[in-house]
Design a protein around this motif. Structure first.
Motif, PDB file in Angstrom:
ATOM      1  N   LYS A 174      -1.986 -15.993 -13.336  1.00  0.00           N
ATOM      2  CA  LYS A 174      -0.720 -15.332 -13.021  1.00  0.00           C
ATOM      3  C   LYS A 174      -0.624 -13.934 -13.634  1.00  0.00           C
ATOM      4  N   VAL A 175      -1.589 -13.104 -13.293  1.00  0.00           N
ATOM      5  CA  VAL A 175      -1.563 -11.720 -13.762  1.00  0.00           C
ATOM      6  C   VAL A 175      -0.412 -10.987 -13.069  1.00  0.00           C
ATOM      7  N   PRO A 176       0.486 -10.361 -13.823  1.00  0.00           N
ATOM      8  CA  PRO A 176       1.622  -9.675 -13.196  1.00  0.00           C
ATOM      9  C   PRO A 176       1.195  -8.375 -12.515  1.00  0.00           C
ATOM     10  N   PHE A 177       1.726  -8.147 -11.323  1.00  0.00           N
ATOM     11  CA  PHE A 177       1.476  -6.920 -10.572  1.00  0.00           C
ATOM     12  C   PHE A 177       2.810  -6.228 -10.306  1.00  0.00           C
ATOM     13  N   HIS A 178       2.817  -4.893 -10.410  1.00  0.00           N
ATOM     14  CA  HIS A 178       4.034  -4.101 -10.316  1.00  0.00           C
ATOM     15  C   HIS A 178       3.965  -3.156  -9.117  1.00  0.00           C
ATOM     16  N   VAL A 179       5.107  -2.840  -8.544  1.00  0.00           N
ATOM     17  CA  VAL A 179       5.202  -2.006  -7.347  1.00  0.00           C
ATOM     18  C   VAL A 179       4.835  -0.559  -7.676  1.00  0.00           C
ATOM     19  N   THR A 180       3.959   0.036  -6.866  1.00  0.00           N
ATOM     20  CA  THR A 180       3.581   1.430  -7.054  1.00  0.00           C
ATOM     21  C   THR A 180       4.598   2.362  -6.394  1.00  0.00           C
ATOM     22  N   GLU A 181       4.522   3.650  -6.753  1.00  0.00           N
ATOM     23  CA  GLU A 181       5.385   4.643  -6.110  1.00  0.00           C
ATOM     24  C   GLU A 181       5.097   4.724  -4.614  1.00  0.00           C
ATOM     25  N   ASP A 182       3.818   4.616  -4.236  1.00  0.00           N
ATOM     26  CA  ASP A 182       3.455   4.668  -2.825  1.00  0.00           C
ATOM     27  C   ASP A 182       4.066   3.500  -2.052  1.00  0.00           C
ATOM     28  N   ALA A 183       4.018   2.310  -2.646  1.00  0.00           N
ATOM     29  CA  ALA A 183       4.596   1.140  -1.983  1.00  0.00           C
ATOM     30  C   ALA A 183       6.107   1.285  -1.848  1.00  0.00           C
ATOM     31  N   ALA A 184       6.753   1.821  -2.870  1.00  0.00           N
ATOM     32  CA  ALA A 184       8.199   2.039  -2.807  1.00  0.00           C
ATOM     33  C   ALA A 184       8.536   3.016  -1.680  1.00  0.00           C
ATOM     34  N   ALA A 185       7.761   4.105  -1.566  1.00  0.00           N
ATOM     35  CA  ALA A 185       8.016   5.097  -0.524  1.00  0.00           C
ATOM     36  C   ALA A 185       7.784   4.508   0.869  1.00  0.00           C
ATOM     37  N   LEU A 186       6.748   3.710   1.024  1.00  0.00           N
ATOM     38  CA  LEU A 186       6.440   3.128   2.329  1.00  0.00           C
ATOM     39  C   LEU A 186       7.501   2.108   2.764  1.00  0.00           C
ATOM     40  N   THR A 187       7.975   1.297   1.816  1.00  0.00           N
ATOM     41  CA  THR A 187       9.006   0.316   2.178  1.00  0.00           C
ATOM     42  C   THR A 187      10.319   1.011   2.531  1.00  0.00           C
ATOM     43  N   ALA A 188      10.612   2.109   1.858  1.00  0.00           N
ATOM     44  CA  ALA A 188      11.815   2.876   2.214  1.00  0.00           C
ATOM     45  C   ALA A 188      11.685   3.464   3.615  1.00  0.00           C
ATOM     46  N   LYS A 189      10.517   3.980   3.927  1.00  0.00           N
ATOM     47  CA  LYS A 189      10.296   4.626   5.226  1.00  0.00           C
ATOM     48  C   LYS A 189      10.376   3.638   6.387  1.00  0.00           C
ATOM     49  N   PHE A 190       9.739   2.480   6.227  1.00  0.00           N
ATOM     50  CA  PHE A 190       9.609   1.576   7.374  1.00  0.00           C
ATOM     51  C   PHE A 190      10.686   0.494   7.448  1.00  0.00           C
ATOM     52  N   PHE A 191      11.320   0.194   6.301  1.00  0.00           N
ATOM     53  CA  PHE A 191      12.320  -0.877   6.308  1.00  0.00           C
ATOM     54  C   PHE A 191      13.713  -0.399   5.922  1.00  0.00           C
ATOM     55  N   GLY A 192      13.848   0.883   5.569  1.00  0.00           N
ATOM     56  CA  GLY A 192      15.156   1.442   5.270  1.00  0.00           C
ATOM     57  C   GLY A 192      15.683   1.135   3.888  1.00  0.00           C
ATOM     58  N   ASN A 193      14.914   0.403   3.098  1.00  0.00           N
ATOM     59  CA  ASN A 193      15.336   0.033   1.742  1.00  0.00           C
ATOM     60  C   ASN A 193      14.076  -0.185   0.921  1.00  0.00           C
ATOM     61  N   ALA A 194      13.958   0.509  -0.192  1.00  0.00           N
ATOM     62  CA  ALA A 194      12.713   0.511  -0.955  1.00  0.00           C
ATOM     63  C   ALA A 194      12.640  -0.612  -1.979  1.00  0.00           C
ATOM     64  N   LEU A 195      11.448  -1.170  -2.114  1.00  0.00           N
ATOM     65  CA  LEU A 195      11.153  -1.923  -3.329  1.00  0.00           C
ATOM     66  C   LEU A 195      11.196  -0.943  -4.492  1.00  0.00           C
ATOM     67  N   GLU A 196      11.705  -1.369  -5.618  1.00  0.00           N
ATOM     68  CA  GLU A 196      11.857  -0.466  -6.758  1.00  0.00           C
ATOM     69  C   GLU A 196      10.515  -0.226  -7.437  1.00  0.00           C
TER      70      GLU A 196
END
Length: 214
Positions: A174-196
């Motif tokens: 269970k290694v923890p993984f954190h959201v990158t800036e790129d992933a946050a920007a992509l989720t905002a662009k395509f889904f209208g609401n960003a992962l933090e």
């Protein structure tokens, strides 16, 4: 001797994710990655798989935005829809390439019914260097967005803290993984609401085996 060899392999692999994987050291170990790519006998693991579970934060984001996860074979989606299993095998995914990645065939999709948006994450890599993390090629509504983007990152300390040997090889629990800036920007662009950015994306539990488990 076999047990000692397994532990040595595990220690070597974990060390690749340690702080020595920064720029100068990355150049020093690059020949090892190239050698592993040329020599099919230098495996991390001839068998294994990895399980991913999204965090409660990501689960809440998926639910709030009406987004469903899907699996691209040979990935398989968990029964509850909030995790998946991704196998590796002796033909692919069992060694580090010259970019410090382990390849997993398959991928995942994020589908938002309200907008008709489908984002596909494929091909799939778990990176050990220079930044440990999960990266993938990205398509949105069948159009290529990028050949590879780092979706979620972890840290050397988090990787090292979760490693342990098993009877057939080794695992990282269970290694923890954190959201990158790129992933946050992509989720905002395509889904209208960003992962933090920097929020918990989920956990990864890879299992590396040296004898078939099935």
């Amino acid at each position: 001797m076999r047990i000692l060899r397994k532990l040595a392999i595990a220690a070597t692999t974990l060390a690749l994710a340690a702080p020595i994987a920064l720029a100068p050291a990355a150049q020093a170990v690059a020949p090892t990655f190239r050698a592993a790519q040329r020599d099919p006998g230098l495996y991390i693991s001839p068998w294994g798989s990895a399980s991913v579970r999204v965090s409660e934060t990501t689960k809440s984001w998926l639910d709030a935005n009406g987004i469903k996860l899907g699996a691209i074979a040979p990935f398989t989606l968990d029964a509850d829809g909030y995790g998946f299993d991704m196998p590796i095998g002796s033909a692919a995914g069992d060694h580090l390439d010259d970019k410090g990645r382990i390849y997993y065939p398959g991928g995942m999709t994020l589908t938002q019914e309200s907008s008709g948006t489908v984002v596909e994450l494929q091909a799939t890599w778990i990176r050990l260097m220079p930044q440990p993390g999960y990266s993938a090629g990205i398509k949105a509504n069948t159009e290529e967005v990028s050949k590879e983007t780092l979706i979620a990152y972890t840290t050397p300390a988090e990787v090292l803290a979760n490693g342990r040997p098993t009877l057939t090889g080794f695992t990282l629990d269970k290694v923890p993984f954190h959201v990158t800036e790129d992933a946050a920007a992509l989720t905002a662009k395509f889904f209208g609401n960003a992962l933090e950015t920097d929020s918990m994306f989920g956990t990864l539990t890879p299992r590396f085996d040296y004898v078939p488990t099935k």
